[in-house]
Design a protein around this motif. Structure first.
Motif: not given
Length: 165
Positions: A137-161
């Motif tokens: 799981m770690k290797e898969k996420i590290k090889s393509d972190p784009s979805t993880l980054i998008a999810v984190i970005k969305h959560a931060l934007e939902q909180s007003g950032f």
């Protein structure tokens, strides 16, 4: 919008608010994403390796792939300034020997885990082989972190950032 008079105040604010944003209801997408990734890794690395003959795998009904056993602890910013997310599989064994023990590490590391021989009558079978679903799981996420980054970005934007990436 808060007002700051020093960099230290900004840093303190961000160290508090970013983890709160990722651990709040707007961060649920992050936990769901991690559950999806772990679920797939379990099927790829564990259940596809062999079919037990002595017992029935619980799978999605209280077993390793049951999403209810996958838990994200509150994210935090570590001493290096990085967001740290702890995500665990808290599945316990189904029989007397394992019922009080978490089994994720045992499956991940197989017979190589310390004192693992106490868990198996025969520690040489396929059940004792490492099935590294967490590492996968770690290797898969590290090889393509784009979805993880998008999810984190969305959560931060939902909180007003406002996030630029």
């Amino acid at each position: 919008m808060p007002k700051f008079t020093s960099f230290d105040q900004i840093e303190k604010y961000l160290r508090q608010k970013i983890p709160q944003s990722l651990g709040s209801s707007s961060g649920l997408a992050l936990e769901d994403y991690l559950k999806d990734e772990m679920y797939q890794a379990i099927y790829d690395y564990v259940y596809s390796q062999w079919e037990p003959e002595i017992y029935i795998q619980r799978r999605d009904e209280g077993g390793l792939s049951d999403r209810r056993n996958m838990v994200m602890a509150s994210p935090f910013i570590n001493s290096s300034g990085q967001i740290q997310i702890e995500f665990e599989n808290l599945t316990t064994g189904s029989d007397d020997a394992f019922s009080d023990n978490y089994i994720a590490d045992l499956i991940e590391e197989g017979a190589a885990i310390n004192n693992s021989n106490v868990y198996w009558e025969d520690p040489t079978g396929p059940w004792a082989e490492p099935r590294p679903f967490i590492q996968g799981m770690k290797e898969k996420i590290k090889s393509d972190p784009s979805t993880l980054i998008a999810v984190i970005k969305h959560a931060l934007e939902q909180s007003g950032f406002m996030v630029k990436w």
